[in-house]
Each structure stands twice: as structure tokens, then as C-alpha cells.
Motif scaffolding. Structure first.
Motif, mmCIF file in Angstrom:
data_model
loop_
_atom_site.group_PDB
_atom_site.id
_atom_site.type_symbol
_atom_site.label_atom_id
_atom_site.label_comp_id
_atom_site.label_asym_id
_atom_site.label_seq_id
_atom_site.Cartn_x
_atom_site.Cartn_y
_atom_site.Cartn_z
ATOM 1 N N ILE A 52 7.066 -3.089 20.369
ATOM 2 C CA ILE A 52 6.477 -4.420 20.238
ATOM 3 C C ILE A 52 7.296 -5.205 19.222
ATOM 4 N N TRP A 53 7.121 -6.517 19.259
ATOM 5 C CA TRP A 53 7.721 -7.370 18.241
ATOM 6 C C TRP A 53 6.842 -7.325 16.998
ATOM 7 N N MET A 54 7.486 -7.210 15.851
ATOM 8 C CA MET A 54 6.724 -7.096 14.623
ATOM 9 C C MET A 54 7.535 -7.617 13.440
ATOM 10 N N MET A 55 6.842 -7.806 12.333
ATOM 11 C CA MET A 55 7.449 -8.144 11.050
ATOM 12 C C MET A 55 6.871 -7.199 10.002
ATOM 13 N N THR A 56 7.617 -6.996 8.943
ATOM 14 C CA THR A 56 7.181 -6.077 7.889
ATOM 15 C C THR A 56 7.226 -6.775 6.541
ATOM 16 N N TYR A 57 6.134 -6.600 5.800
ATOM 17 C CA TYR A 57 6.075 -7.120 4.432
ATOM 18 C C TYR A 57 6.131 -5.928 3.480
ATOM 19 N N THR A 58 7.105 -5.934 2.603
ATOM 20 C CA THR A 58 7.290 -4.806 1.681
ATOM 21 C C THR A 58 7.204 -5.286 0.241
ATOM 22 N N VAL A 59 6.610 -4.415 -0.619
ATOM 23 C CA VAL A 59 6.533 -4.684 -2.061
ATOM 24 C C VAL A 59 7.006 -3.431 -2.801
ATOM 25 N N PRO A 60 7.599 -3.591 -3.940
ATOM 26 C CA PRO A 60 8.070 -2.426 -4.696
ATOM 27 C C PRO A 60 6.933 -1.795 -5.505
ATOM 28 N N PHE A 61 7.071 -0.516 -5.771
ATOM 29 C CA PHE A 61 6.199 0.125 -6.765
ATOM 30 C C PHE A 61 7.086 0.963 -7.679
ATOM 31 N N LEU A 62 6.638 1.115 -8.908
ATOM 32 C CA LEU A 62 7.473 1.722 -9.939
ATOM 33 C C LEU A 62 6.793 2.957 -10.538
ATOM 34 N N GLY A 63 7.622 3.834 -11.052
ATOM 35 C CA GLY A 63 7.122 4.999 -11.758
ATOM 36 C C GLY A 63 7.310 4.836 -13.262
ATOM 37 N N ARG A 64 6.567 5.645 -14.038
ATOM 38 C CA ARG A 64 6.632 5.549 -15.497
ATOM 39 C C ARG A 64 7.178 6.841 -16.080
ATOM 40 N N ARG A 65 8.160 6.658 -16.910
ATOM 41 C CA ARG A 65 8.754 7.817 -17.568
ATOM 42 C C ARG A 65 7.905 8.222 -18.776
ATOM 43 N N PRO A 66 8.107 9.446 -19.256
ATOM 44 C CA PRO A 66 7.346 9.904 -20.444
ATOM 45 C C PRO A 66 7.549 9.021 -21.664
ATOM 46 N N THR A 69 8.895 3.912 -20.333
ATOM 47 C CA THR A 69 9.666 2.944 -19.547
ATOM 48 C C THR A 69 9.348 3.109 -18.068
ATOM 49 N N TYR A 70 9.626 2.030 -17.306
ATOM 50 C CA TYR A 70 9.332 2.027 -15.875
ATOM 51 C C TYR A 70 10.628 2.052 -15.081
ATOM 52 N N TYR A 71 10.555 2.625 -13.918
ATOM 53 C CA TYR A 71 11.714 2.673 -13.038
ATOM 54 C C TYR A 71 11.256 2.472 -11.589
ATOM 55 N N PHE A 72 12.185 1.925 -10.792
ATOM 56 C CA PHE A 72 11.885 1.668 -9.378
ATOM 57 C C PHE A 72 11.737 2.984 -8.639
ATOM 58 N N LYS A 73 10.602 3.118 -7.971
ATOM 59 C CA LYS A 73 10.313 4.387 -7.321
ATOM 60 C C LYS A 73 10.328 4.282 -5.798
ATOM 61 N N GLY A 74 10.003 3.098 -5.263
ATOM 62 C CA GLY A 74 9.989 2.955 -3.806
ATOM 63 C C GLY A 74 9.332 1.646 -3.399
ATOM 64 N N THR A 75 9.065 1.518 -2.121
ATOM 65 C CA THR A 75 8.412 0.323 -1.584
ATOM 66 C C THR A 75 7.234 0.728 -0.717
ATOM 67 N N SER A 76 6.322 -0.199 -0.622
ATOM 68 C CA SER A 76 5.175 -0.023 0.260
ATOM 69 C C SER A 76 5.222 -1.144 1.289
ATOM 70 N N GLY A 77 5.078 -0.821 2.562
ATOM 71 C CA GLY A 77 5.231 -1.823 3.620
ATOM 72 C C GLY A 77 3.978 -2.004 4.449
ATOM 73 N N LEU A 78 3.875 -3.202 5.016
ATOM 74 C CA LEU A 78 2.767 -3.540 5.906
ATOM 75 C C LEU A 78 3.360 -4.125 7.177
ATOM 76 N N ASP A 79 3.150 -3.455 8.308
ATOM 77 C CA ASP A 79 3.681 -3.918 9.586
ATOM 78 C C ASP A 79 2.693 -4.886 10.248
ATOM 79 N N ILE A 80 3.221 -6.008 10.730
ATOM 80 C CA ILE A 80 2.402 -7.041 11.373
ATOM 81 C C ILE A 80 2.766 -7.101 12.850
ATOM 82 N N ASP A 81 1.785 -6.912 13.711
ATOM 83 C CA ASP A 81 1.983 -7.026 15.155
ATOM 84 C C ASP A 81 2.058 -8.512 15.522
ATOM 85 N N LEU A 82 3.167 -8.907 16.152
ATOM 86 C CA LEU A 82 3.380 -10.323 16.468
ATOM 87 C C LEU A 82 2.927 -10.706 17.868
#
Length: 373
Positions: A52-66, A69-82
Motif C-alpha cells: 500500500i501507499w504509506m508515509m512514516t513519521y519518526t521521532v528520536p529517543f535517547l538513552g542515558r549514561r551512568p 549524559t544522553y545519547y541517541f539510541k534510536g527512532t520510533s516510527g508511526l506508519d500512516i496508511d494513505l
């Protein structure tokens, strides 16, 4: 390098030690991710997945070191059915102020810009061709037998793809055709302008020309036999002036033979007024002279020469010329569009109160001539 600016907020965390025991609550700062921190992908076809045709909205999420400090850990996405979203390829003709950035599909329809208008069709989903190409005013749909009066956008998209690929197509044939001359709306190419019966018009034109030519022998006759008693009594000079006025009136047919234009309409007025003033003015003065002679009750002889009549005739013609000059300068004639019995448009010279005034003056002149007789 991309720099991300995040906001922090205070939050309370509880670490679970086992199924029955929780750790102590600790309070620390947590990063808040806003909508602006995310990213929308361009539309794509999920081939092999949902197909199907779709679009994806992604946002970053970060992890915390001991060390906090914070560091980039990955992204979370939301797929939209068009599939439930319509594609509007038409130009914004409804003044809704939708910009090209808001609708990237705007002005991508395949309608012919010269003869067709794109009409958007809603609720057809995320697909090309969700529009109709309707004929503009002054054009007509050349295939009325198929029960429609428009071209389907899907067919146009398919034929355009074939044309781009260099394959056989009918894309250039899917256009509306211009209406006939004078038509604002039509169903075929027939003209909406009244067509003259040229055979009949030519016949009358020939008769008019023969009549004008016949004036020449009469003019020569009045000059050649001016000393004959009968001709002399009728005032040969005034007879020739009457013939000249008749020629002016017969020239109306020559001037008005073609399609009316401003120049032709103006010349017709001049020939008509000058010809009428010359012809009927001379007749009026001739009858006036006879009336004066027969109404004299004394023995004194009344003498009114041809030159006296010509001077008065010159005054009548001067008044007509003054009227024509004022009329031409103040309110020149125009070409109007009238309607024939068959509801066809016909070009004709305008007719206003100037013409009514001239006709009333002509009528009064004719009545005066009859009364003098």
C-alpha cells in the motif's frame, strides 16, 4: 552534523527489583520530544509488506549514561496508511489559498490547459487521476455518444504515461474542440452566427447597381434636353440634384453589403441622411415654389429662380451635415449582436435615439412635401 535541541522536564522513576518488590523512587530530568523533532517521510509504496501507499513519521529517543549524559539510541516510527487520503492534482481555482507546499500534487493534472478545466473528485483514495477534465466555456466535448461530457482523469494519466514511454497513445486526441463562430456554449462545431443568403443578396445588389447605372442616361437626358419646354419647366438643375440624391440612397446597399463594421455603419448613416436631404429637399422646394406661385393673389409677378431654391437646399443639406458631424463625434454607431428567428447571432448596426430623431425629421419633411403638393 545535525544538532538537536531538546527540552527537559522533571520526572519520577521507580525501578522494579522483582515481582513483589520495587526499588526506591528517584527523581531525575527526562527529555521531552516534540512534534517538530520528528520527521515525515515522502509517500512511498510498501512493496512486499502491506503493498500500500504509506508515509512514516519518526521521532528520536535517547538513552542515558551512568554519568547523566544522553545519547541517541534510536527512532520510533508511526506508519500512516494513505489509501483513505485523496490526491488533488487540480489547480486551486476556488481561492482557498492552498499553497504548493501544502499540496505538492497541485497542478499535476493532465487536462489540456487551453480547452479543459480540472474538476477534483473526492473519496477516490491515494491514486492519480482523481479528477475530470471538463470542457471550458467556448469548447465542446467531441464524443457525446459515450454518455459523458468530460474526460476521465485515470484515462488521461494512462495515455500520458504511454506518450512519455514513446508507445502508441491517444493522449493528444483527448481534448475539447472549439465551438463554432459566435458560440459561448455548444454541442458541436456549427456556427452560431446568422449566415446570409448570399444568392439573394447578390441579386438585390445587382439590381441596385443596374438602377444606379440607369441614373446616368437620365442625368445626360436632363442636360442634353434642358431647353425642351417640358424639361425646362421641370427645372433640369433640380432634376439632376434629385438624381444625385437617389444615387446616394441606392449606395446604401453597396455600403451595407458585407458584414457590418463601425465604418460601414457610419457610412450608411451619412449616405442615408445626405441622400434623403438632397432628394426630398429638392422635391420639397420644387413643390414649395409652385405653391407660392399659385397662392399669389395680386397681379405682381413672383419670381423664384433655381438658384434661390439651390440656396435653400444648401441650407437643408448643411443642417443634415451638422447633425451627422455631431452624431459621429458624440455617439458614433457601434456593431451589436442581435438574434435571428432561429436564435442565431447576427451582427447589426446599433440603433439609438439619434436615429429616432433623424427618422422623425425625415417623416416631418416628407409630410411637409405632401402638404405642399
Amino acid at each position: 552534523m545535525i544538532y538537536l535541541l531538546f527540552l527537559f522536564t522533571a520526572a519520577t522513576f521507580t525501578y522494579r527489583l522483582n515481582n513483589e518488590t520495587n526499588g526506591e523512587q528517584t527523581q531525575e530530568d527526562t527529555i521531552i520530544v516534540h512534534y517538530e523533532d520528528g520527521h515525515w517521510s515522502t509517500p512511498y509504496f510498501d512493496c512486499g509488506g502491506g503493498n500500500i501507499w504509506m508515509m512514516t513519521y519518526t521521532v528520536p529517543f535517547l538513552g542515558r549514561r551512568p554519568n547523566g549524559t544522553y545519547y541517541f539510541k534510536g527512532t520510533s516510527g508511526l506508519d500512516i496508511d494513505l489509501r483513505a487520503i485523496d490526491i488533488n492534482q487540480c489547480i486551486d481555482d476556488n481561492n482557498t489559498n492552498i499553497s504548493k507546499e501544502e499540496n505538492i500534487f497541485s497542478d499535476t493534472d493532465k487536462c489540456d490547459r487551453a480547452s479543459q478545466t480540472c474538476v477534483f473528485i473526492e473519496n477516490l483514495g491515494f491514486r492519480r487521476g482523481s479528477y475530470q477534465c471538463v470542457c471550458k466555456k467556448g469548447f465542446y466535448f467531441p464524443q457525446p455518444n459515450n454518455g459523458e461530457n468530460y474526460y476521465n482523469g485515470t484515462i488521461l494519466e494512462e495515455q500520458h504515461d504511454l506518450k512519455i514511454a514513446g508507445r502508441e497513445n491517444i493522449y493528444d486526441q483527448l481534448i475539447c474542440k472549439r465551438c463554432g463562430e459566435g458560440c459561448s456554449e455548444c454541442t458541436d462545431d456549427r456556427s452560431c452566427i446568422f449566415t446570409f443568403n448570399w444568392a439573394l443578396r447578390i441579386t438585390f445588389l445587382v439590381i441596385q447597381c443596374l438602377t444606379i447605372v440607369a441614373m446616368i442616361p437620365l442625368f445626360i437626358f436632363t442636360f442634353q434636353f434642358r431647353d425642351v419646354k417640358v424639361v425646362k419647366a421641370a427645372s433640369p438643375v433640380l432634376l439632376r440634384i434629385i438624381l444625385i440624391g437617389a444615387v446616394f440612397l441606392y449606395c446604401l446597399a453597396l455600403v451595407g453589403y458585407g458584414v457590418p463594421t463601425v465604418m460601414r455603419c457610419t457610412l450608411m448613416q451619412w449616405f442615408k441622411e445626405v441622400g434623403f436631404s438632397t432628394l426630398y429637399g429638392a422635391l420639397l422646394l420644387k413643390t414649395w415654389r409652385i405653391s407660392v406661385v399659385f397662392r399669389v393673389r395680386s397681379a405682381a409677378r413672383v419670381r423664384i429662380t433655381d438658384m434661390d431654391l439651390i440656396k435653400r437646399l444648401g441650407l437643408i443639406i448643411a443642417v443634415s451635415l451638422f447633425y451627422l458631424i455631431v452624431r459621429t463625434v458624440v455617439s458614433p454607431p457601434t456593431v451589436e449582436i442581435g438574434k435571428s428567428l432561429h436564435d442565431l447571432k447576427a451582427y447589426q448596426c446599433s440603433y439609438d435615439w439619434w436615429d429616432y430623431a433623424a427618422n422623425i425629421g425625415s417623416l416631418e419633411g416628407g409630410m411637409a412635401s405632401e402638404l405642399e403638393q
